[in-house]
Design a protein around this motif. Sequence first.
Motif, PDB file in Angstrom:
ATOM      1  N   ASP A 247     -25.007 -20.770 -35.995  1.00 17.07           N
ATOM      2  CA  ASP A 247     -24.187 -21.694 -35.215  1.00 17.07           C
ATOM      3  C   ASP A 247     -24.340 -21.323 -33.742  1.00 17.07           C
ATOM      4  OD1 ASP A 247     -22.309 -23.321 -34.065  1.00 17.07           O
ATOM      5  OD2 ASP A 247     -20.668 -22.765 -35.396  1.00 17.07           O
ATOM      6  N   ALA A 248     -25.206 -22.062 -33.035  1.00 16.82           N
ATOM      7  CA  ALA A 248     -25.519 -21.679 -31.657  1.00 16.82           C
ATOM      8  C   ALA A 248     -25.678 -22.903 -30.776  1.00 16.82           C
ATOM      9  CB  ALA A 248     -26.807 -20.849 -31.618  1.00 16.82           C
ATOM     10  N   THR A 249     -25.297 -22.748 -29.512  1.00 22.82           N
ATOM     11  CA  THR A 249     -25.431 -23.801 -28.516  1.00 22.82           C
ATOM     12  C   THR A 249     -26.317 -23.310 -27.389  1.00 22.82           C
ATOM     13  OG1 THR A 249     -23.190 -24.599 -28.991  1.00 22.82           O
ATOM     14  CG2 THR A 249     -24.185 -25.300 -26.908  1.00 22.82           C
ATOM     15  N   LEU A 250     -27.315 -24.116 -27.019  1.00 21.98           N
ATOM     16  CA  LEU A 250     -28.154 -23.803 -25.865  1.00 21.98           C
ATOM     17  C   LEU A 250     -27.435 -24.264 -24.603  1.00 21.98           C
ATOM     18  CD1 LEU A 250     -31.621 -24.990 -27.227  1.00 21.98           C
ATOM     19  CD2 LEU A 250     -30.882 -22.620 -26.931  1.00 21.98           C
ATOM     20  N   ILE A 251     -27.343 -23.374 -23.618  1.00 24.53           N
ATOM     21  CA  ILE A 251     -26.617 -23.675 -22.379  1.00 24.53           C
ATOM     22  C   ILE A 251     -27.536 -23.381 -21.197  1.00 24.53           C
ATOM     23  CG2 ILE A 251     -24.613 -23.117 -20.960  1.00 24.53           C
ATOM     24  CD1 ILE A 251     -23.305 -22.031 -23.570  1.00 24.53           C
ATOM     25  N   SER A 252     -27.849 -24.403 -20.403  1.00 26.77           N
ATOM     26  CA  SER A 252     -28.646 -24.182 -19.197  1.00 26.77           C
ATOM     27  C   SER A 252     -27.708 -23.944 -18.027  1.00 26.77           C
ATOM     28  CB  SER A 252     -29.553 -25.380 -18.912  1.00 26.77           C
ATOM     29  OG  SER A 252     -28.801 -26.487 -18.476  1.00 26.77           O
ATOM     30  N   ILE A 253     -28.069 -22.995 -17.191  1.00 24.53           N
ATOM     31  CA  ILE A 253     -27.181 -22.628 -16.084  1.00 24.53           C
ATOM     32  C   ILE A 253     -28.008 -21.930 -15.008  1.00 24.53           C
ATOM     33  CG2 ILE A 253     -26.561 -20.371 -17.038  1.00 24.53           C
ATOM     34  CD1 ILE A 253     -23.669 -20.930 -16.085  1.00 24.53           C
ATOM     35  N   ARG A 254     -27.615 -22.127 -13.746  1.00 25.28           N
ATOM     36  CA  ARG A 254     -28.334 -21.461 -12.655  1.00 25.28           C
ATOM     37  C   ARG A 254     -27.670 -20.133 -12.293  1.00 25.28           C
ATOM     38  NH1 ARG A 254     -32.179 -21.994  -8.949  1.00 25.28           N
ATOM     39  NH2 ARG A 254     -31.879 -20.921  -6.961  1.00 25.28           N
ATOM     40  N   GLU A 255     -26.389 -20.171 -11.965  1.00 23.01           N
ATOM     41  CA  GLU A 255     -25.668 -18.958 -11.616  1.00 23.01           C
ATOM     42  C   GLU A 255     -24.677 -18.630 -12.724  1.00 23.01           C
ATOM     43  OE1 GLU A 255     -26.202 -16.953  -9.133  1.00 23.01           O
ATOM     44  OE2 GLU A 255     -27.723 -18.215  -8.180  1.00 23.01           O
ATOM     45  N   ILE A 256     -24.834 -17.503 -13.372  1.00 23.12           N
ATOM     46  CA  ILE A 256     -23.975 -17.136 -14.489  1.00 23.12           C
ATOM     47  C   ILE A 256     -22.780 -16.346 -13.963  1.00 23.12           C
ATOM     48  CG2 ILE A 256     -23.849 -15.894 -16.683  1.00 23.12           C
ATOM     49  CD1 ILE A 256     -26.871 -16.255 -16.888  1.00 23.12           C
ATOM     50  N   THR A 257     -21.590 -16.901 -14.156  1.00 18.17           N
ATOM     51  CA  THR A 257     -20.354 -16.215 -13.789  1.00 18.17           C
ATOM     52  C   THR A 257     -19.375 -16.359 -14.951  1.00 18.17           C
ATOM     53  OG1 THR A 257     -19.304 -18.162 -12.793  1.00 18.17           O
ATOM     54  CG2 THR A 257     -20.704 -16.819 -11.346  1.00 18.17           C
ATOM     55  N   PRO A 258     -18.404 -15.460 -15.061  1.00 16.64           N
ATOM     56  CA  PRO A 258     -17.397 -15.581 -16.126  1.00 16.64           C
ATOM     57  C   PRO A 258     -16.689 -16.928 -16.122  1.00 16.64           C
ATOM     58  CG  PRO A 258     -17.272 -13.417 -15.121  1.00 16.64           C
ATOM     59  CD  PRO A 258     -18.235 -14.210 -14.285  1.00 16.64           C
ATOM     60  N   ASP A 259     -16.362 -17.441 -14.923  1.00 13.97           N
ATOM     61  CA  ASP A 259     -15.643 -18.709 -14.834  1.00 13.97           C
ATOM     62  C   ASP A 259     -16.447 -19.857 -15.436  1.00 13.97           C
ATOM     63  OD1 ASP A 259     -13.562 -17.438 -13.604  1.00 13.97           O
ATOM     64  OD2 ASP A 259     -14.102 -18.049 -11.571  1.00 13.97           O
ATOM     65  N   ARG A 260     -17.755 -19.836 -15.219  1.00 18.08           N
ATOM     66  CA  ARG A 260     -18.586 -20.935 -15.709  1.00 18.08           C
ATOM     67  C   ARG A 260     -18.795 -20.878 -17.219  1.00 18.08           C
ATOM     68  NH1 ARG A 260     -23.075 -21.114 -10.793  1.00 18.08           N
ATOM     69  NH2 ARG A 260     -21.610 -21.834  -9.204  1.00 18.08           N
ATOM     70  N   LEU A 261     -18.516 -19.742 -17.812  1.00 13.92           N
ATOM     71  CA  LEU A 261     -18.679 -19.626 -19.256  1.00 13.92           C
ATOM     72  C   LEU A 261     -17.372 -19.783 -20.023  1.00 13.92           C
ATOM     73  CD1 LEU A 261     -21.189 -16.623 -19.545  1.00 13.92           C
ATOM     74  CD2 LEU A 261     -21.685 -19.072 -19.500  1.00 13.92           C
ATOM     75  N   LEU A 262     -16.259 -19.856 -19.293  1.00 17.96           N
ATOM     76  CA  LEU A 262     -14.947 -19.902 -19.941  1.00 17.96           C
ATOM     77  C   LEU A 262     -14.765 -21.108 -20.856  1.00 17.96           C
ATOM     78  CD1 LEU A 262     -12.326 -18.746 -17.270  1.00 17.96           C
ATOM     79  CD2 LEU A 262     -12.840 -17.682 -19.476  1.00 17.96           C
ATOM     80  N   SER A 263     -15.335 -22.241 -20.465  1.00 18.22           N
ATOM     81  CA  SER A 263     -15.108 -23.478 -21.215  1.00 18.22           C
ATOM     82  C   SER A 263     -15.813 -23.502 -22.562  1.00 18.22           C
ATOM     83  CB  SER A 263     -15.555 -24.684 -20.378  1.00 18.22           C
ATOM     84  OG  SER A 263     -14.806 -24.768 -19.188  1.00 18.22           O
ATOM     85  N   PHE A 264     -16.803 -22.644 -22.728  1.00 19.55           N
ATOM     86  CA  PHE A 264     -17.544 -22.623 -23.983  1.00 19.55           C
ATOM     87  C   PHE A 264     -16.866 -21.643 -24.941  1.00 19.55           C
ATOM     88  CE2 PHE A 264     -20.608 -23.628 -20.620  1.00 19.55           C
ATOM     89  CZ  PHE A 264     -21.077 -24.853 -21.076  1.00 19.55           C
ATOM     90  N   LYS A 265     -16.325 -22.169 -26.017  1.00 19.82           N
ATOM     91  CA  LYS A 265     -15.594 -21.327 -26.963  1.00 19.82           C
ATOM     92  C   LYS A 265     -16.567 -20.726 -27.982  1.00 19.82           C
ATOM     93  CE  LYS A 265     -11.799 -22.311 -24.900  1.00 19.82           C
ATOM     94  NZ  LYS A 265     -11.196 -21.293 -24.015  1.00 19.82           N
ATOM     95  N   VAL A 266     -17.206 -19.653 -27.564  1.00 20.55           N
ATOM     96  CA  VAL A 266     -18.129 -18.959 -28.453  1.00 20.55           C
ATOM     97  C   VAL A 266     -17.685 -17.502 -28.579  1.00 20.55           C
ATOM     98  CG1 VAL A 266     -20.036 -20.490 -27.820  1.00 20.55           C
ATOM     99  CG2 VAL A 266     -19.713 -18.323 -26.582  1.00 20.55           C
ATOM    100  N   ASP A 267     -18.239 -16.830 -29.572  1.00 22.53           N
ATOM    101  CA  ASP A 267     -17.866 -15.428 -29.811  1.00 22.53           C
ATOM    102  C   ASP A 267     -18.730 -14.454 -29.020  1.00 22.53           C
ATOM    103  OD1 ASP A 267     -15.958 -16.245 -31.796  1.00 22.53           O
ATOM    104  OD2 ASP A 267     -17.628 -16.542 -33.176  1.00 22.53           O
ATOM    105  N   ALA A 268     -19.951 -14.871 -28.681  1.00 24.10           N
ATOM    106  CA  ALA A 268     -20.867 -14.001 -27.940  1.00 24.10           C
ATOM    107  C   ALA A 268     -21.983 -14.851 -27.353  1.00 24.10           C
ATOM    108  CB  ALA A 268     -21.455 -12.917 -28.856  1.00 24.10           C
ATOM    109  N   TYR A 269     -22.598 -14.308 -26.313  1.00 23.36           N
ATOM    110  CA  TYR A 269     -23.721 -14.983 -25.667  1.00 23.36           C
ATOM    111  C   TYR A 269     -24.978 -14.122 -25.782  1.00 23.36           C
ATOM    112  CZ  TYR A 269     -20.405 -18.111 -23.326  1.00 23.36           C
ATOM    113  OH  TYR A 269     -19.424 -19.033 -23.055  1.00 23.36           O
TER     114      TYR A 269
END
Length: 315
Positions: A247-269
Amino acid sequence: MIDVDGIVRIAGERKAKTIGLQFPEGLKRQGPGIAKDVEARTGALVIVSGDPCYGACDIDDSLLDMVDVLFHFGHSRLMDDDRIVFIEYHHEVEVDTAIRNALPLLGQKVGIVTTVQHIHMLKRMEQLLTEAGKTPVIGKGDSRITYPGQLLGCNFSATPAGVDTVLYVGSGNFHPMGAQLSTGVPVIAADPFTGEARKVDVEKIMRQRYALMAKAMDAKKWGIIIGTKTGQKRLELALRIKETAGDATLISIREITPDRLLSFKVDAYVSTVCPRVAIDDAGRFGVPVLTPVEFDIVKGLRKWEDLAFDEIRGE
């Protein structure tokens, strides 16, 4: 010192009407002054990138599309694009004191590594070791490496194997730790700014990584981060990880910050971008952020004792 004369000359040769300037954080304060000088001497429109810049892989693609030529400062050439001119920045600091302090910690056969900021002093480093009766060894590195003996934060291929110890000349912990984990050879870090020399200890970072991996063992939902920066795109690797993750979601992102990942409810990246993101910022994220190597260990594709820093290798 930044060679403004060289910038003006190259801009003139290219008949550039628009010029982009991209600086790493440590040089960014010089941007407005250099821009004003270049604009006055060339008559061109000069635009300074305001985005963060962490390496030669971190090109401001949006600015690149707006200008005739982009001058990227502080790093050696990593990619072939005629629109980009890489302007290296060398620290004019002597290395003698730090290397002499490192001598008692070194073996007989010594690999030498450093970053581009000190690469112009490589011959002096080699000379000092030879004069001390040591046998210096300098590795070439793969296609992502511009100079023999040069390390990147994502590539330690120039670290020689088959030596007693490795001498890293520079500041910081990440590069020497990566060199040690890449080869398994003890690394002595010699800081030319302080003159201090020390044996690199990777045990603390290893314990931190093992703890995050153990926490991720129970992860059911995964986020797989794909970088959009030119030199960090590893889509094929991300797709391979997705096949294993379940169960995985591909996420494209330029600058990785905690705030930008908060909305994705996953257990680990799993981060397939710059390896330093998962290491340097580990404590800032609410869930484990693993490197591809660590993910493979969690999924049983590698052994726990095979833990090493993730690298983006060339040919």
